[in-house]
Design a protein around this motif. Structure first.
Motif, PDB file in Angstrom:
ATOM      1  N   ASN A   1       1.100  -1.277  -0.039  1.00 57.85           N
ATOM      2  CA  ASN A   1       0.073   0.128  -0.097  1.00 57.85           C
ATOM      3  C   ASN A   1       0.846   1.227   0.018  1.00 57.85           C
ATOM      4  OD1 ASN A   1      -2.210  -1.497   0.210  1.00 57.85           O
ATOM      5  ND2 ASN A   1      -2.012  -1.872   2.465  1.00 57.85           N
ATOM      6  N   LEU A   2       2.412   1.488  -0.160  1.00 52.32           N
ATOM      7  CA  LEU A   2       2.982   2.144   0.037  1.00 52.32           C
ATOM      8  C   LEU A   2       4.080   2.119  -1.388  1.00 52.32           C
ATOM      9  CD1 LEU A   2       4.055   2.744   3.828  1.00 52.32           C
ATOM     10  CD2 LEU A   2       1.963   4.096   2.529  1.00 52.32           C
ATOM     11  N   VAL A   3       4.963   0.798  -1.477  1.00 48.44           N
ATOM     12  CA  VAL A   3       5.912   1.382  -2.325  1.00 48.44           C
ATOM     13  C   VAL A   3       6.808   0.043  -2.746  1.00 48.44           C
ATOM     14  CG1 VAL A   3       8.248   2.469  -1.058  1.00 48.44           C
ATOM     15  CG2 VAL A   3       7.632   2.982  -3.470  1.00 48.44           C
ATOM     16  N   ALA A   4       7.304  -0.228  -3.584  1.00 46.07           N
ATOM     17  CA  ALA A   4       7.813  -0.850  -4.266  1.00 46.07           C
ATOM     18  C   ALA A   4       9.361  -0.825  -4.834  1.00 46.07           C
ATOM     19  CB  ALA A   4       6.990  -2.288  -5.294  1.00 46.07           C
ATOM     20  N   ALA A   5      10.016  -1.214  -4.529  1.00 45.03           N
ATOM     21  CA  ALA A   5      11.742  -0.889  -4.754  1.00 45.03           C
ATOM     22  C   ALA A   5      12.330  -1.501  -5.038  1.00 45.03           C
ATOM     23  CB  ALA A   5      12.428   0.569  -3.652  1.00 45.03           C
TER      24      ALA A   5
ATOM     25  N   ASP B   1       5.053   3.161  -7.012  1.00 44.11           N
ATOM     26  CA  ASP B   1       3.734   4.027  -6.313  1.00 44.11           C
ATOM     27  C   ASP B   1       3.223   3.098  -6.577  1.00 44.11           C
ATOM     28  OD1 ASP B   1       2.820   5.268  -4.959  1.00 44.11           O
ATOM     29  OD2 ASP B   1       1.646   6.872  -6.229  1.00 44.11           O
ATOM     30  N   LEU B   2       2.667   2.593  -4.621  1.00 38.93           N
ATOM     31  CA  LEU B   2       1.444   1.544  -4.373  1.00 38.93           C
ATOM     32  C   LEU B   2       0.449   2.574  -3.782  1.00 38.93           C
ATOM     33  CD1 LEU B   2       3.592  -1.686  -3.392  1.00 38.93           C
ATOM     34  CD2 LEU B   2       2.411  -1.156  -5.764  1.00 38.93           C
ATOM     35  N   GLY B   3       0.651   3.744  -3.294  1.00 40.96           N
ATOM     36  CA  GLY B   3      -0.241   4.465  -2.065  1.00 40.96           C
ATOM     37  C   GLY B   3       0.704   5.685  -1.796  1.00 40.96           C
TER      38      GLY B   3
ATOM     39  N   PHE C   1       6.191  12.149 -11.734  1.00 39.99           N
ATOM     40  CA  PHE C   1       5.782  10.632 -10.238  1.00 39.99           C
ATOM     41  C   PHE C   1       4.782  10.978  -9.608  1.00 39.99           C
ATOM     42  CE2 PHE C   1       7.004   8.549  -7.503  1.00 39.99           C
ATOM     43  CZ  PHE C   1       6.953   6.688  -7.369  1.00 39.99           C
ATOM     44  N   VAL C   2       4.894  12.417  -8.810  1.00 34.70           N
ATOM     45  CA  VAL C   2       3.545  13.046  -8.192  1.00 34.70           C
ATOM     46  C   VAL C   2       2.951  13.632  -8.179  1.00 34.70           C
ATOM     47  CG1 VAL C   2       3.559  14.827  -6.248  1.00 34.70           C
ATOM     48  CG2 VAL C   2       6.125  13.944  -6.648  1.00 34.70           C
ATOM     49  N   GLU C   3       3.203  14.017  -9.701  1.00 33.84           N
ATOM     50  CA  GLU C   3       1.665  14.359 -10.418  1.00 33.84           C
ATOM     51  C   GLU C   3       0.418  13.408 -10.747  1.00 33.84           C
ATOM     52  OE1 GLU C   3       3.109  18.555 -13.050  1.00 33.84           O
ATOM     53  OE2 GLU C   3       2.944  15.759 -13.628  1.00 33.84           O
ATOM     54  N   LYS C   4       0.372  12.098 -10.829  1.00 32.70           N
ATOM     55  CA  LYS C   4       0.114  11.166 -11.409  1.00 32.70           C
ATOM     56  C   LYS C   4       0.157   9.845 -10.379  1.00 32.70           C
ATOM     57  CE  LYS C   4      -2.261   8.865 -14.545  1.00 32.70           C
ATOM     58  NZ  LYS C   4      -2.440   8.928 -16.525  1.00 32.70           N
ATOM     59  N   PRO C   5      -0.126   9.458  -9.093  1.00 26.38           N
ATOM     60  CA  PRO C   5      -0.261   8.352  -8.562  1.00 26.38           C
ATOM     61  C   PRO C   5      -0.333   6.786  -9.266  1.00 26.38           C
ATOM     62  CG  PRO C   5      -2.774   8.865  -8.803  1.00 26.38           C
ATOM     63  CD  PRO C   5      -2.234  10.181  -8.828  1.00 26.38           C
ATOM     64  N   ARG C   6       0.239   6.169  -8.516  1.00 22.70           N
ATOM     65  CA  ARG C   6       0.755   4.528  -9.494  1.00 22.70           C
ATOM     66  C   ARG C   6       1.564   4.624 -10.551  1.00 22.70           C
ATOM     67  NH1 ARG C   6      -2.009   5.041  -4.718  1.00 22.70           N
ATOM     68  NH2 ARG C   6      -3.180   3.371  -4.277  1.00 22.70           N
ATOM     69  N   GLN C   7       2.326   5.827 -10.215  1.00 23.13           N
ATOM     70  CA  GLN C   7       3.771   5.548 -11.477  1.00 23.13           C
ATOM     71  C   GLN C   7       4.632   5.244 -10.931  1.00 23.13           C
ATOM     72  OE1 GLN C   7       3.208   7.967 -14.344  1.00 23.13           O
ATOM     73  NE2 GLN C   7       1.161   7.184 -14.004  1.00 23.13           N
ATOM     74  N   THR C   8       5.653   4.578 -12.295  1.00 21.18           N
ATOM     75  CA  THR C   8       6.822   3.518 -11.694  1.00 21.18           C
ATOM     76  C   THR C   8       7.733   4.908 -12.619  1.00 21.18           C
ATOM     77  OG1 THR C   8       5.946   2.073 -12.212  1.00 21.18           O
ATOM     78  CG2 THR C   8       8.771   1.618 -12.666  1.00 21.18           C
TER      79      THR C   8
END
Length: 660
Positions: A517-521, A560-562, A614-621
């Protein structure tokens, strides 16, 4: 029990060997031969007597009444028989005799086990029967003053000389007193059978049941009465020749490996205590047990034990004893040892284990527990599996022996050697309470391994972990997540470090981390020109060697997962503005910071643009790649990062992009 039975057989042989070879036609001759055998025992210092001797020529049956033998050693050991009866006697040659059956009735054995603490033992066997006996006509007597280990070796050597189809002992009762450690104890063996005895090997050993009671002393001085039962013990392929090698005076020179026995199985094992503790084991197995005399060195180990249990060993004695114990771990090997279905019931609640597994070879072992079900102060605890891989028991004992002197502290190089004493740790399916009444912490898997040592330093490591747990609402740092409705965090990580000597590279690879629900790196960080000399506990040497290391590059991917939504929401709440305005403010801030850096580095423009999207639109990579423009000494780069980050960044070509 096996040693006692062997001792009984040899004692019988010593007492009756002389008359087993007598001519069958003369009662008087039989009496003389029996008395000669007992006289031989007395000449070597033992006390030996017997009652009436009877021999029947036609049935080839010889019987002796009221046999009593006591050793000359201190403390003495004694054995007595109400009657000894041998039937079907024959003499194939002058050196050997055989009997269809040898029966001993009303057997009593008493003695004291060797060791620092007095352990007094006594056994009573109403009957012992040997079938199809064949062996020497006479055994050599054990001289007076012979040491305990020499006596054991002599008894086993004499046992090797006999053959028999079977030995059965229907019932044995006994007592034991080992002082406060065990208190007075009573035990009963039922259904003891040895089959296929030949040249020191025993095809199988079976014991139907053992029951016992003992009263060990607790720390408060009170006696805790314990009752227990073990059922269905079976050993296969026992080899007493291994014991001879182990007890030999030349054991320190014998580096061969001997198998003492093969497959072992045990049925239910139960213990009940008056203190309210109950334990049960459903069963246990062991595939193989081996010894290596040169490492075990049993005679030296026993000699190193304190003469009295209360004696405080000197530092030298303690160090020597620990070295000997290290040799025990190196000198024994166990394969596939398992205990199954362990249940312990205490006044505080039950504790269960589905299985305990253990392997040991050359002083190192793998240990694992599976299926734990218990209770912590805050609630229930469950564990699927916990394992220690390649635990170096002997190495740890050697390490402890080296620093056993009071106040001794290991040097840095020696302390680093502790890394070598464990290859890795594994944990699976753990559920444990975080706080009373809260959701539990769940660990699906944690696996940590290391190795590829340069001196005491591991140059390769891998951590794999997957877990989840509740967030603590009392922690202010977690408030943004809790406000966003995230009350549980789940982690999934795969992290690796490794050095390649041939390529002279050191890399953080793989690096994968996901926070649900947050991030994958994922990332790859590598260094070049990494010399072997950098892996040392000598700080000065490591710093000098590190001057050769170069930065080889970095690759980073963020999905981005949230996390962006949480960041925007927290900013909006902190500044009391709508979320859209908060998102725009964050983007503007990123662009403003980027503009300051971009003045000296054009590559930063594309990176700032990608990060803004990346910040402007959620769920981006978001992906970022740094490649050195030229040789980048790692030590200098670290200094630049600390004092001038833009200059440090300028050392690299920057590639960045954002994609759905």
């Amino acid at each position: 029990m096996k040693r006692i039975v062997i001792g009984v057989l040899v004692a019988v042989a010593l007492g009756v060997a002389g008359f087993l070879g007598v001519p069958w036609y003369a009662q008087a001759r039989a009496e003389r031969e029996v008395e000669a055998s007992f006289a031989q025992l007395r000449q070597n210092g033992a006390s030996a007597s017997h009652g009436k001797v009877a021999f029947d020529l036609w049935s080839r049956k010889l019987s002796i009444a009221d046999v009593k033998i006591e050793s000359a050693s201190q403390p003495p050991a004694g054995v007595s028989f109400g009657t000894v009866t041998a039937t079907g006697l024959s003499q194939p040659d002058s050196e050997h005799v055989s009997a269809a059956s040898i029966e001993l009735n009303d057997v009593a054995i008493s003695g004291q086990a060797a060791g620092p603490a007095a352990l007094r033992l006594s056994y009573k066997l109403p009957q012992l029967v040997v079938k199809d006996y064949a062996g020497p006509a006479r055994f050599a007597a054990i001289p007076a003053g012979t040491g305990t280990l020499d006596v054991y070796r002599a008894l086993v050597q004499q046992f090797v000389a006999i053959n028999a189809t079977s030995i059965t002992v229907p019932r044995t009762t006994g007592t034991m007193d080992g002082g406060a450690a065990t208190g007075p104890a009573e035990f009963t063996y039922s259904g003891l059978t040895f089959d296929g005895i030949k040249a020191g090997r025993i095809a199988s050993y079976k014991l139907d049941e053992v029951t016992f009671t003992m009263s060990p002393q607790q720390p408060d001085g009170k006696a805790d009465k314990m009752q227990g039962r073990i059922a269905d013990i079976v050993h296969h392929d026992l080899d007493t020749n291994a014991l001879i090698a182990l007890l030999s005076s030349d054991a320190a020179k014998d580096d061969r490996t001997y198998r003492v026995y093969g497959k072992v199985t045990m049925g239910a094992y139960e213990i009940n205590s008056s203190a309210g503790v109950r334990m049960r084991i459903d069963g246990a197995t062991l595939d193989e047990f081996n010894v290596r005399p040169s490492r075990l060195q049993l005679p030296a180990l026993i000699a190193a034990l304190p003469a009295a249990p209360a004696a405080q060993p000197t530092p030298e004695q303690a160090r020597d004893l620990m070295e000997r114990v290290a040799g025990v771990y190196e000198g024994i090997a166990m394969r596939n040892a398992e205990i199954r279905g362990l249940v312990v019931e205490t006044p505080q609640g039950p504790f269960k284990l589905a299985k305990i597994h253990f392997d040991l070879k050359d002083g190192k072992g793998d240990m694992a527990v599976e299926g734990l079900d218990g209770r912590a102060p805050n609630g229930p605890v469950k564990l699927g599996r916990f394992a220690l891989k390649g635990f170096d028991f002997s190495g740890l004992m050697h390490f402890a022996a080296k620093y056993s002197a009071a106040g001794a502290k290991p040097a840095a190089a020696d302390a680093a050697e502790l890394f070598k004493m464990l290859d890795g740790v594994e944990l699976k399916a753990l559920t444990t309470p975080y706080k009373a009444g809260d959701k539990p912490v769940q660990i699906d898997n944690v696996s940590l391994d290391w190795g590829q040592f340069v001196g005491p330093i591991p140059t390769k490591a891998r951590l794999v972990a997957k877990m989840a747990g509740p967030l603590d609402p009392s922690n202010p740092a977690l408030l943004p997540l809790l406000v966003a409705g995230i009350d549980t965090a789940a982690f999934d990580a795969d992290l690796g470090l490794g050095w390649s000597e041939s390529a002279a590279t050191f890399a953080l690879e793989p690096f994968k981390l996901e926070v649900s629900n947050l991030v994958a790196a994922s990332a790859n960080v590598s260094l070049a020109q990494v010399p072997r000399e950098v892996f040392t506990v000598d700080v000065q040497q490591a710093m000098t060697a590190a001057e050769k290391i170069e930065a080889a590059g970095l690759a980073l991917t963020l999905r981005d997962l949230g996390a962006v939504d949480v960041l925007v929401a927290n900013y909006a709440r902190g500044h009391s503005i709508p979320r859209d305005a908060a998102r725009k403010a964050l983007v503007d801030s990123i662009k403003a910071i980027g503009a300051q850096v971009a003045a000296d580095n054009a590559d930063v423009v594309s990176a700032v643009d990608a990060l803004s999207r990346f910040v402007e639109k959620p769920r981006q990579t978001f992906t970022l790649k740094l490649s050195p423009r030229a040789k980048v000494p790692a030590m200098q780069l670290a200094q630049l990062i600390a004092i001038d980050p833009p200059s440090a960044l300028a050392q690299f070509k920057i590639e960045a992009q954002t994609a759905p």
